[in-house]
Write an enzyme that holds these catalytic residues in place. Structure first.
Site, PDB file in Angstrom:
ATOM      1  CE  LYS A   6      50.441 105.516  71.367  1.00 52.95           C
ATOM      2  NZ  LYS A   6      49.794 106.685  71.185  1.00 52.95           N
TER       3      LYS A   6
ATOM      4  CG  ASP B 279      30.342 110.240  89.669  1.00 49.85           C
ATOM      5  OD1 ASP B 279      30.468 109.456  88.930  1.00 49.85           O
ATOM      6  OD2 ASP B 279      30.553 110.289  90.913  1.00 49.85           O
TER       7      ASP B 279
ATOM      8  CG  HIS C 206      43.594  92.146  65.417  1.00 51.18           C
ATOM      9  ND1 HIS C 206      44.840  91.844  65.811  1.00 51.18           N
ATOM     10  CD2 HIS C 206      43.694  93.618  65.308  1.00 51.18           C
ATOM     11  CE1 HIS C 206      45.753  92.756  65.926  1.00 51.18           C
ATOM     12  NE2 HIS C 206      45.018  93.752  65.645  1.00 51.18           N
TER      13      HIS C 206
ATOM     14  CB  SER D 288      50.947 108.802  76.729  1.00 52.85           C
ATOM     15  OG  SER D 288      51.252 107.797  75.973  1.00 52.85           O
TER      16      SER D 288
ATOM     17  CD1 TRP E 274      42.760  82.467  74.164  1.00 51.10           C
ATOM     18  CD2 TRP E 274      41.234  84.373  73.929  1.00 51.10           C
ATOM     19  NE1 TRP E 274      43.128  83.538  73.204  1.00 51.10           N
ATOM     20  CE2 TRP E 274      42.223  84.679  73.209  1.00 51.10           C
ATOM     21  CE3 TRP E 274      40.107  84.989  74.326  1.00 51.10           C
ATOM     22  CZ2 TRP E 274      42.158  85.932  72.551  1.00 51.10           C
ATOM     23  CZ3 TRP E 274      40.296  86.230  73.545  1.00 51.10           C
ATOM     24  CH2 TRP E 274      41.226  86.644  72.435  1.00 51.10           C
TER      25      TRP E 274
ATOM     26  CG  HIS F 107      45.772  81.502  82.084  1.00 45.10           C
ATOM     27  ND1 HIS F 107      45.806  82.329  83.159  1.00 45.10           N
ATOM     28  CD2 HIS F 107      45.928  81.655  81.136  1.00 45.10           C
ATOM     29  CE1 HIS F 107      46.827  83.028  82.589  1.00 45.10           C
ATOM     30  NE2 HIS F 107      46.996  82.727  81.524  1.00 45.10           N
TER      31      HIS F 107
ATOM     32  CG  HIS G 106      46.693  88.888  62.002  1.00 47.82           C
ATOM     33  ND1 HIS G 106      46.852  90.406  62.197  1.00 47.82           N
ATOM     34  CD2 HIS G 106      46.116  88.527  63.159  1.00 47.82           C
ATOM     35  CE1 HIS G 106      46.519  90.791  63.184  1.00 47.82           C
ATOM     36  NE2 HIS G 106      45.925  89.573  63.903  1.00 47.82           N
ATOM     37  CG  HIS G 107      44.299  86.148  65.041  1.00 49.64           C
ATOM     38  ND1 HIS G 107      45.029  85.980  66.254  1.00 49.64           N
ATOM     39  CD2 HIS G 107      43.813  87.498  64.947  1.00 49.64           C
ATOM     40  CE1 HIS G 107      45.303  87.235  66.614  1.00 49.64           C
ATOM     41  NE2 HIS G 107      44.617  88.066  65.929  1.00 49.64           N
TER      42      HIS G 107
ATOM     43  CE1 TYR H 249      47.168  97.318  68.412  1.00 50.53           C
ATOM     44  CE2 TYR H 249      46.003  95.521  67.387  1.00 50.53           C
ATOM     45  CZ  TYR H 249      47.221  96.280  67.699  1.00 50.53           C
ATOM     46  OH  TYR H 249      48.165  95.945  66.883  1.00 50.53           O
TER      47      TYR H 249
ATOM     48  CD  GLU I  66      38.801  91.967  74.131  1.00 53.72           C
ATOM     49  OE1 GLU I  66      37.790  92.612  73.875  1.00 53.72           O
ATOM     50  OE2 GLU I  66      39.210  91.758  75.337  1.00 53.72           O
TER      51      GLU I  66
ATOM     52  CB  THR J  38      52.985 100.084  66.762  1.00 57.18           C
ATOM     53  OG1 THR J  38      51.588  99.557  66.392  1.00 57.18           O
ATOM     54  CG2 THR J  38      53.255  99.481  68.159  1.00 57.18           C
TER      55      THR J  38
ATOM     56  CB  SER K  41      29.566  94.617  81.932  1.00 52.11           C
ATOM     57  OG  SER K  41      30.654  95.268  82.642  1.00 52.11           O
ATOM     58  CB  SER K  42      32.329  95.597  77.563  1.00 48.61           C
ATOM     59  OG  SER K  42      33.059  94.660  78.333  1.00 48.61           O
TER      60      SER K  42
ATOM     61  NE  ARG L  54      47.839  79.313  71.501  1.00 49.99           N
ATOM     62  CZ  ARG L  54      47.340  80.045  71.286  1.00 49.99           C
ATOM     63  NH1 ARG L  54      47.206  80.461  70.024  1.00 49.99           N
ATOM     64  NH2 ARG L  54      46.514  80.636  72.153  1.00 49.99           N
TER      65      ARG L  54
END
Ligand code: HEM
Ligand SMILES: [Cu+2]
Lengths: 305, 540
Positions: free
Chosen positions: B340, B114, B262, B277, B150, B85, B311-312, B266, B264, B337, B178-179, B459
């Protein structure tokens, strides 16, 4: 019909083609074939290379056609200045991503040397675990005795500078000289294009390819000695792991770079490249300089320090 | 084969510089296309399919968690469901959806015909179905699919992993390729194909956020490739990167993973900032408040995202100085943040607002994303993270930023630009129904998880203590509401494409930007000649 090269207010958009989707399929075949082979051999079963080879074949053939087509389009004058600038951005940022790929392995080297091995040796608040599990382990780099030597038989000798004598001890140094020289020769080849001196181009670019090949032969020799005489393998603990992953992926990139330069050399023989239209050559040479710079990092952090 | 010949023949037949030819017929159009709109469409439909597959997996998880005890699936399968998932939603749904939006929008918004490198664009897309084909096929392999979460922490993903992990590793390599190609394309398009007069500080926010996101991707996808490569070597070639017995360290895996991980997160939210926006100003009929500060905020968030990864890992083992550094650095992110959120609010302030579906999703984004940001701040406090870590509180946090955050912004974007893409209007009533069902569903699902998490529910576990029963039952009900309301979305889209009323070029009264100067649907090649950038179209 608008001429894309002369009229910069008109964009050029290439047409549909089957290359990308077939390439993707080829890569998928190659990688899943390789994964099956890996799993089979790791489980002690005979693996088969067939699918991997077919996938690789498809990938290589499509790449050949794809590049050939792009080159042909350029020769027909279809690629305008803007597209060429996009190519420059493209290869530039591709090289940046490659730098980050190596950064991961350099990061692993630094982390292992500075943090992980010290903790295992009992340093700091986290050191207690190491003390309990492997009291005899000593934190030194290169790690010549692993926490668990039965699982990971340590090397008898390392590749670090003071440990080696004789010609092998100087091999990394020779390789540094070879690669740095090759960076210079490819630069000379570039100025040859700018001067329109084809003979000079062929000579110096050929020389660069040759230097790349010599580098690879020397590295292969180094690996053979490491495996046969020094007991230094991928399985000899963190020293061997970091040594081989860094030098190995670098060697792989040298191989790619050499192939690229070889292709450029062949193209040069066919009369491609002019002073203001030699992007393919330049891309390969930038890649080559990048491979070089990575080697300097390797030389300093893997061999010397 | 005939199609191939046809495509090649077609190539030789017209060598227009501007390529004013239309799309090919049938399947060939989609397989061989080099057109940014076709490729954008492919990305978006692919991502929707992944959303449904990942969604079904989530519903299997929620079904099992409806009640305490083990009833529907066995724990091994439960683990495979949570893992896949997460992987499918992150890499298959959210990321490709944003790339799809970039494909559709960036060329139109900068005034290009294009993408800069159209063939590579096709390759970036077509790698994905193969990569996810591999990923999903692992579920049917001997020993089952990935079951290590994950985040695939070693040694769960190395020493104790099922055989299929090898396939997983190569699938990740393909997604990464790909990315990277996608990012290079986006960067080249933005830096190189802007219409004359569109300076950097006149670029639409979506373009800005994607430019920065593309750099994040280029910087961290290779690191992800590096870490899975080390896993591959640990598994098959006897190295000991993540094995302390050989002098390595499983904690090292986590550092490298989160150095990717991390940024990622963002990568999954910056383009969302861009989308919002555009939508808030359009339906407030006011220009975006504080454009410059919005750009600088995104840039600082991107920069900070590289120095907060640990922080993880507060509970994993880190020297005190490290804990403090990562705690304060993480909290710093709240400042840009906050800028924004403030600017979005100020954009709506005293605007003559209307509440069409995209606006509803955008406003919900601002409110609910901010809730996720706040729980993030709580998690950033190292000493209290010792309690929250690996509980449902973390699950609530990241689902608030990802579902009503990233996903809502994607949905909002689809509604907002739908008329531009298809030339038709969707059905507003059904759109609003979709919004309210999603809004209610998402909150019922994830809000209670804050409480079960604070009370200590771990979890990634298929069973739980009785005291968490009520919150979990609520969550499961919400999940089904949310899941099935996405079928309404599907209905609105298909109905809109087939029966929608024709849309005008400027489909929304307040919409600004070059794309709205084009007719709806936009022509196959957006701008064949560079357009004039007029001031009133700047800062959508
Ligand atoms: C103010 C902004 C944010 C702060 C301060 C913050 C902080 C944190 C912290 C400290 C954790 C680790 C919690 C733990 O495992 O104990 C965390 C987890 C997470 N955050 Fe955030 N976060 C923020 C925004 C975001 C955004 C915008 C996203 C994604 C769009 C996001 C996605 C995640 C994810 C996916 C995880 C969990 C990863 C996992 O363990 O599976 N966060 N966040
Ligand atoms: Cu984080």
């Amino acid at each position: 019909m608008a001429n894309a090269e002369t009229d910069s207010s008109v964009y050029y958009v290439p047409h549909n083609g089957w290359y990308p989707v077939v390439l993707a399929a080829g890569v998928m075949l190659m990688l899943t074939g390789f994964a099956s082979w890996l799993n089979a051999t790791s489980n002690g079963e005979p693996g088969s290379w067939t699918q991997t080879v077919i996938g690789f074949g498809i990938t290589a053939v499509v790449l050949y056609f794809w590049f050939a087509k792009v080159i042909a389009e350029n020769q027909q004058g279809l690629a305008n200045e803007q597209l060429k600038k996009s190519y420059v951005w493209g290869i530039g940022w591709f090289i940046f991503s490659e730098v980050m790929f190596f950064a991961a392995f350099f990061g692993a080297l630094f982390y292992a040397r500075v943090i992980a091995v010290s903790w295992l040796g009992g340093e700091g608040a986290k050191g207690l675990t190491g003390e309990y599990l492997w009291p005899e382990f000593e934190a030194v780099w290169p790690v010549m005795s692993n926490p668990n030597n039965a699982l990971f038989p340590p090397p008898e000798q390392s590749m670090a500078a003071p440990a080696l004598t004789g010609w092998l001890g100087y091999l990394p140094f020779y390789n540094t000289v070879i690669l740095l020289t090759s960076s210079w020769t490819v630069h000379v080849a570039h100025s040859a294009i700018k001067e329109g001196n084809r003979k000079k181009l062929n000579t110096w670019l050929g020389l660069t390819v040759l230097l790349g090949i010599i580098f690879l032969i020397l590295q292969a020799e180094e690996y053979i000695v490491a495996y046969n005489d020094m007991g230094l393998t991928l399985g000899s603990g963190i020293y061997g792991s970091t040594f081989f992953i860094l030098t190995g992926f670098h060697g792989f990139h040298v191989t790619l770079g050499t192939v690229m330069l070889l292709v450029m050399w062949l193209r040069g023989l066919k009369g491609h490249f002019t002073a203001n239209d030699c992007f393919g050559f330049e891309a390969a040479s930038w890649y080559w300089h990048f491979v070089d710079v990575v080697w300097v990092g390797l030389f300093i952090f893997v061999y010397v320090l | 084969m005939s199609e191939v010949i046809h495509a090649d023949h077609h190539d030789d037949a017209d060598h227009h510089g501007s390529g004013d030819h239309g799309p090919e017929k049938g399947l060939a159009r989609w397989l061989f296309t080099t057109n940014h709109k076709d490729i954008g469409t492919l990305y978006l439909w692919f991502s929707f399919l992944m959303l449904l597959i990942g969604g079904v997996m989530a519903l299997i998880v929620r079904t099992e968690l409806f009640q305490p005890g083990l009833q529907f699936v066995n724990p091994e399968f439960f683990n495979q469901m949570t893992t896949n998932h997460g992987l499918i939603m992150v890499f298959g749904a959210i990321m490709p959806a944003f790339v799809g939006l970039a494909n559709w929008l960036v060329p139109m918004q900068v005034g290009a015909p294009d993408m800069a490198l159209p063939r590579m664009n096709n390759l970036s897309f077509w790698i994905l179905p193969f990569a996810f084909g591999i990923m999903i096929s692992t579920l049917f392999m001997e020993g089952g699919g990935p079951n290590f979460g994950w985040t695939f922490y070693a040694p769960l993903s190395t020493t104790y992993a099922p055989d299929s992990v090898t396939f997983f590793i190569f699938a990740v390599h393909m997604m990464g390729a790909s990315s990277i190609m996608g990012s290079i394309n986006i960067i080249a398009t933005i830096l190189n194909m802007r219409a004359p007069g569109m300076t950097l500080m006149k670029m639409p926010m979506f373009v800005w956020t994607w430019l920065i996101t593309a750099y994040l991707l280029l910087a961290v996808m290779p690191v992800l490739a590096g870490v899975v490569t080390m896993m591959l070597f640990d598994i098959h070639f006897n190295t000991s990167f993540f094995d302390a017995a050989g002098g390595g360290d499983p904690v090292m895996f986590q550092h490298i993973f989160w150095f990717f991980g991390h940024p990622e997160v963002y990568i999954m939210i910056l383009p969302a900032f861009g989308v919002v926006s555009h939508i808030l100003p359009a339906f407030s009929r006011k220009p975006l408040f504080g454009y410059d500060s919005m750009v600088y905020a995104v840039a600082s968030i991107a920069f900070l995202s590289f120095i907060v990864w640990a922080h993880h890992m507060f509970t994993v083992g880190m020297p005190l100085a490290g804990q403090l550094f990562f705690m304060y650095a993480t909290m710093l992110i709240a400042i840009p943040t906050g800028v924004k959120v403030f600017n979005w609010t100020a954009t709506m302030w005293k605007g003559s607002m209307t509440f069409e579906t995209p606006m509803l999703f955008a406003i919900a984004f601002v409110v609910l994303f901010t809730i996720g940001g706040f729980s993030g701040l709580m998690l950033a406090i190292a000493p209290v993270d010792y309690q929250y870590h690996d509980t449902y509180f973390v699950v609530a946090h990241f689902h608030y930023v990802l579902v009503p955050g990233a996903l809502f912004s994607i949905i909002a974007a689809v509604y907002f630009w739908f008329p531009k893409w298809t030339g038709k209007m969707y059905n507003e009533t059904m759109g609003k129904l979709h919004f309210w069902l999603s809004f209610i569903g998402v909150n019922i699902t994830f809000f209670p998880q804050h409480f079960s998490g604070l009370a200590g529910m771990p979890r990634r576990i298929p069973d739980y203590a009785l005291q968490f029963a009520d919150f979990n039952m609520l969550s499961s009900v919400g999940a089904f509401i949310f899941g099935f309301s996405q079928l309404v979305f599907l209905y609105v889209i298909i109905h809109g494409i087939r029966n929608g009323k024709p849309a005008e070029g400027r489909s929304w009264e307040g919409a600004r930007g070059l794309e709205w100067t084009l007719p709806s649907p936009a022509p196959y090649h957006s701008f064949t000649k560079p357009p004039q950038v007029r001031d009133e179209e700047v800062h959508g």
